[in-house]
Design a protein around this motif. Structure first.
Motif, short mmCIF file in Angstrom:
data_model
loop_
_atom_site.label_atom_id
_atom_site.label_comp_id
_atom_site.label_asym_id
_atom_site.label_seq_id
_atom_site.Cartn_x
_atom_site.Cartn_y
_atom_site.Cartn_z
N ALA A 103 0.90 -1.38 -0.03
CA ALA A 103 0.01 -0.12 -0.14
C ALA A 103 0.94 1.25 -0.06
O ALA A 103 0.72 2.16 -0.69
CB ALA A 103 -0.95 0.02 1.31
N ALA A 104 1.82 1.01 0.73
CA ALA A 104 2.95 2.41 0.93
C ALA A 104 3.49 2.70 -0.73
O ALA A 104 3.32 3.62 -0.98
CB ALA A 104 3.91 2.27 1.85
N ALA A 105 3.87 1.61 -1.14
CA ALA A 105 4.40 1.64 -2.60
C ALA A 105 3.39 2.56 -3.44
O ALA A 105 3.81 3.31 -4.36
CB ALA A 105 4.87 0.20 -3.01
N VAL A 106 2.19 1.87 -3.71
CA VAL A 106 1.31 2.28 -4.57
C VAL A 106 0.95 3.82 -4.11
O VAL A 106 0.98 4.86 -4.96
CB VAL A 106 0.04 1.47 -4.21
CG1 VAL A 106 -1.22 2.27 -4.89
CG2 VAL A 106 0.16 0.32 -4.77
N CYS A 107 0.68 4.41 -2.59
CA CYS A 107 0.46 5.53 -2.36
C CYS A 107 1.68 6.66 -2.78
O CYS A 107 1.53 7.60 -3.27
CB CYS A 107 0.27 5.66 -0.93
SG CYS A 107 -1.19 5.05 -0.39
N ALA A 108 2.83 6.15 -2.49
CA ALA A 108 4.14 7.00 -2.94
C ALA A 108 4.03 7.24 -4.31
O ALA A 108 4.23 8.35 -5.02
CB ALA A 108 5.19 6.28 -2.49
N LEU A 109 3.79 6.19 -5.13
CA LEU A 109 3.65 6.31 -6.66
C LEU A 109 2.46 7.33 -7.16
O LEU A 109 2.76 8.22 -8.00
CB LEU A 109 3.25 4.95 -7.49
CG LEU A 109 3.42 5.05 -8.95
CD1 LEU A 109 4.58 5.49 -9.42
CD2 LEU A 109 3.00 3.56 -9.32
N ALA A 110 1.46 7.27 -6.35
CA ALA A 110 0.33 7.98 -6.70
C ALA A 110 0.64 9.40 -6.34
O ALA A 110 0.32 10.43 -7.13
CB ALA A 110 -0.92 7.51 -5.92
N LEU A 111 1.50 9.69 -5.17
CA LEU A 111 1.68 11.21 -4.73
C LEU A 111 2.86 11.62 -5.79
O LEU A 111 2.99 12.84 -6.13
CB LEU A 111 2.46 11.07 -3.39
CG LEU A 111 1.26 11.01 -2.36
CD1 LEU A 111 2.19 10.76 -1.17
CD2 LEU A 111 0.50 12.31 -2.29
N CYS A 112 3.61 10.71 -6.41
CA CYS A 112 4.69 11.09 -7.33
C CYS A 112 4.41 11.77 -8.33
O CYS A 112 4.84 12.80 -9.05
CB CYS A 112 5.68 9.98 -7.69
SG CYS A 112 7.04 10.20 -8.62
#
Length: 293
Positions: A103-112
């Motif tokens: 979930a952290a990986a997906v959220c970080a990518l979305a914020l990027c």
């Protein structure tokens, strides 16, 4: 699926107390390279003339991208790391749940995405292509002979992310892009060195694994030295004393990656040496006052 929990992976240990989750999540993000890349690119942004707001946007975008890459790497490699009994991996030890890291990986990518595009469409696209290249490495390119390419592309595009966000959206000079790509390729080889045997056992056949440990050390040293030479000789004008001294320092660091020097086969020293070399390279670039455009 990224949402699958570590407890569902056969052979994985039980989850550690919840108090350790934050630390496990931090360690799973590969904080050393993530922090180093973010700091160096932010320094480039400051030297390019970006104001404080622009530098902050660059820092946040790069950090988000790096975090997404680090977390996705550990989540995607979980089964392989469990089989290799990687006790240095928080997901393997159960310090943090797989679903949390996913979930952290997906959220970080979305914020990027919005953070990158905040620097402009061209700049943001350049950065997102680099992040996509890094994800492609995690998702399977690492197991092919083109394993070096995502690193070269991602690092080569970082100067473009900074330069294209400036007024007029200029492309960085070719020598700077080439230096970034060479530095990325060298970083790939030094990053893989400690895991060559376990990678081969898991069926990973990237270029470093195919070449072997000593040949990979030599390739890494050549790529890192070439990056330093390009950064010193690429800008207009004759290099000054600091430039030649810096090249001597980076040359020594590059040589250190080619020699075992009694280090353990799983030592991360060659990769840490690469980070130090990158820091010296960027410092030299800033001291010379070389334009990014």
């Amino acid at each position: 699926m990224l949402s699958k929990t570590v407890s569902e992976i056969p052979g994985t240990p039980p989850q550690a107390p919840a108090a350790a989750t934050a630390l496990g999540l931090l360690l799973a993000a590969h904080p050393a390279p993530a922090g180093a890349v973010t700091a160096l690119v932010t320094a480039l942004a400051a030297a390019s003339g970006r104001d404080a707001h622009g530098c902050l946007l660059v820092a946040l975008a790069v950090l988000a991208g790096q975090l997404s890459v680090g977390w996705s790497n550990d989540r995607i490699d979980l089964r392989r790391d469990v089989a290799a009994e990687r006790g240095d991996k928080p997901l393997v030890t159960g310090t943090v749940q797989a679903r949390t890291v996913g979930a952290a990986a997906v959220c970080a990518l979305a914020l990027c995405v919005p953070l990158s595009l905040a620097s402009g469409l061209l700049a943001g696209t350049a950065h997102l292509v680099g992040v996509a290249a890094a994800w492609s490495y995690n998702l399977g390119v690492k197991a092919t002979i083109l394993s070096w390419l995502p690193y070269a592309l991602a690092f080569g595009l970082l100067p473009a992310f900074v330069a294209l966000g400036l007024p007029g959206h200029p492309w960085p000079p070719l020598w700077l892009t080439a230096a970034g790509a060479l530095l990325g390729a060298g970083a790939h080889f030094t990053n893989v060195l400690p895991d060559i045997e376990t990678d081969l056992a898991a069926g990973i056949r990237g270029l470093p694994q195919l070449l072997g440990r000593q040949a990979s050390r030599s390739v890494a040293a050549l790529a890192l030295l070439a990056a330093s030479v390009v950064l010193v000789l690429g800008p207009p004008g004759t290099p000054d004393t600091a430039g030649w001294a810096g090249l001597a320092v980076t040359g020594t660091l590059a040589l250190a990656t080619a020699l075992p020097l009694g280090t353990r086969s799983r030592s991360r020293l060659p990769f840490l040496t690469t980070l130090a070399l990158a820091a010296v390279d960027v410092t030299l670039l800033l001291l010379r006052g070389s334009s990014l455009t």
